[in-house]
Write an enzyme that holds these catalytic residues in place. Structure first.
Site, PDB file in Angstrom:
ATOM      1  N   LYS A  12       0.839  -1.205   0.000  1.00 20.46           N
ATOM      2  CA  LYS A  12       0.000   0.000   0.000  1.00 20.46           C
ATOM      3  C   LYS A  12       0.880   1.264   0.000  1.00 20.46           C
ATOM      4  O   LYS A  12       2.102   1.181   0.218  1.00 20.46           O
ATOM      5  CB  LYS A  12      -0.916  -0.040   1.222  1.00 20.46           C
ATOM      6  CG  LYS A  12      -1.940  -1.183   1.188  1.00 20.46           C
ATOM      7  CD  LYS A  12      -2.816  -1.151   2.445  1.00 20.46           C
ATOM      8  CE  LYS A  12      -3.827  -2.286   2.459  1.00 20.46           C
ATOM      9  NZ  LYS A  12      -4.703  -2.226   3.662  1.00 20.46           N
ATOM     10  N   TYR A  52     -12.234  -2.373  -3.201  1.00 20.71           N
ATOM     11  CA  TYR A  52     -12.794  -2.460  -1.846  1.00 20.71           C
ATOM     12  C   TYR A  52     -14.317  -2.427  -1.822  1.00 20.71           C
ATOM     13  O   TYR A  52     -14.914  -2.046  -0.813  1.00 20.71           O
ATOM     14  CB  TYR A  52     -12.190  -1.363  -0.976  1.00 20.71           C
ATOM     15  CG  TYR A  52     -10.757  -1.662  -0.569  1.00 20.71           C
ATOM     16  CD1 TYR A  52     -10.455  -2.768   0.237  1.00 20.71           C
ATOM     17  CD2 TYR A  52      -9.695  -0.856  -0.982  1.00 20.71           C
ATOM     18  CE1 TYR A  52      -9.146  -3.057   0.605  1.00 20.71           C
ATOM     19  CE2 TYR A  52      -8.380  -1.148  -0.615  1.00 20.71           C
ATOM     20  CZ  TYR A  52      -8.115  -2.249   0.181  1.00 20.71           C
ATOM     21  OH  TYR A  52      -6.825  -2.540   0.561  1.00 20.71           O
ATOM     22  N   ASN A 115      -1.813  -0.241   7.388  1.00 16.01           N
ATOM     23  CA  ASN A 115      -1.275  -1.577   7.678  1.00 16.01           C
ATOM     24  C   ASN A 115      -0.405  -2.158   6.554  1.00 16.01           C
ATOM     25  O   ASN A 115      -0.224  -3.363   6.450  1.00 16.01           O
ATOM     26  CB  ASN A 115      -2.377  -2.533   8.130  1.00 16.01           C
ATOM     27  CG  ASN A 115      -3.443  -2.741   7.073  1.00 16.01           C
ATOM     28  OD1 ASN A 115      -3.329  -2.222   5.970  1.00 16.01           O
ATOM     29  ND2 ASN A 115      -4.472  -3.503   7.412  1.00 16.01           N
ATOM     30  N   HIS A 118      -1.711  -5.410   1.417  1.00 16.67           N
ATOM     31  CA  HIS A 118      -2.969  -6.127   1.173  1.00 16.67           C
ATOM     32  C   HIS A 118      -2.648  -7.485   0.571  1.00 16.67           C
ATOM     33  O   HIS A 118      -1.705  -7.609  -0.206  1.00 16.67           O
ATOM     34  CB  HIS A 118      -3.826  -5.343   0.173  1.00 16.67           C
ATOM     35  CG  HIS A 118      -4.951  -6.168  -0.390  1.00 16.67           C
ATOM     36  ND1 HIS A 118      -6.149  -6.307   0.265  1.00 16.67           N
ATOM     37  CD2 HIS A 118      -5.041  -6.938  -1.504  1.00 16.67           C
ATOM     38  CE1 HIS A 118      -6.924  -7.124  -0.436  1.00 16.67           C
ATOM     39  NE2 HIS A 118      -6.276  -7.511  -1.517  1.00 16.67           N
ATOM     40  N   GLU A 129      -9.250 -10.027  -7.858  1.00 17.81           N
ATOM     41  CA  GLU A 129      -8.293  -8.932  -7.676  1.00 17.81           C
ATOM     42  C   GLU A 129      -7.171  -8.992  -8.718  1.00 17.81           C
ATOM     43  O   GLU A 129      -6.750  -7.958  -9.236  1.00 17.81           O
ATOM     44  CB  GLU A 129      -7.737  -8.968  -6.243  1.00 17.81           C
ATOM     45  CG  GLU A 129      -8.816  -8.596  -5.239  1.00 17.81           C
ATOM     46  CD  GLU A 129      -8.477  -8.922  -3.787  1.00 17.81           C
ATOM     47  OE1 GLU A 129      -7.345  -9.383  -3.506  1.00 17.81           O
ATOM     48  OE2 GLU A 129      -9.351  -8.725  -2.922  1.00 17.81           O
TER      49      GLU A 129
END
Ligand code: IDP
Length: 152
Positions: A12, A52, A115, A118, A129
């Site tokens: 990310k 998402y 975080n 992914h 994805e």
């Protein structure tokens, strides 16, 4: 030789900004996983919302979409035996406060909204994805030279 599956992994924007791309890729390579595709991109608003979509009704959705678009990401297709749960175990829990040391989030992150990485949570999400981020022509089919030493 083992049947190899694929998963989608994305460093990310916080992971890219913090210079963690090499460290993260290195963990996958050292584990014996194969990088089948990889690129850096800035995620568009449309792609972020598609990625998402399952969280569209959640209060954190606008913040999540804004964050994912906020800088370059590194997207990857990673291949290996049982790779979806294996890579999830290497990431640690969604909330880094609950991630064990030794996991990527447990070693490098503090907050759920930052975080670092992914990865797909099921083979079905992996398929979806991967096709959101990659054309089939961008995914390489090859064997690692050490595959006979990685798999029984
Ligand atoms: P995952 O990334 O571990 O699969 P998901 O529940 O699918 O976790 O959530 C997707 C992403 O949305 C998380 O990685 C995190 O960045 C963000 N997120 C999830 N829950 C929250 C929250 O309660 N506050 C802020 N961000 C959240």
């Amino acid at each position: 030789m083992a049947e190899l599956e694929r998963t989608f992994v994305m460093v990310k924007p916080d992971g890219v900004q913090r210079g963690l791309v090499g460290e993260i890729i290195s963990r996958f390579e050292r584990r014996g996983l194969k990088i089948a595709a990889m690129k850096m991109l800035v995620v568009s608003d449309e792609l972020a919302k598609q990625h998402y979509a399952e969280h569209a009704s959640k209060p954190f959705f606008p913040g999540l979409v804004g964050f994912i678009k906020s800088g370059p990401v590194v997207a990857m297709v990673v291949e290996g035996k049982n790779v979806v749960p294996l890579v999830r175990s290497m990431l640690g829990a969604t909330n880094p406060a609950n991630s064990n040391p030794g996991t990527i989030r447990g070693d490098f992150a503090l907050d759920t909204g930052r975080n670092v990485i992914h990865a797909s949570d099921s083979p079905e999400s992996a398929k979806r994805e991967i096709s959101l981020y990659f054309n089939t022509s961008e995914i390489a089919t090859y064997s690692r030279i050490d595959e006979q030493w990685l798999y029984e």
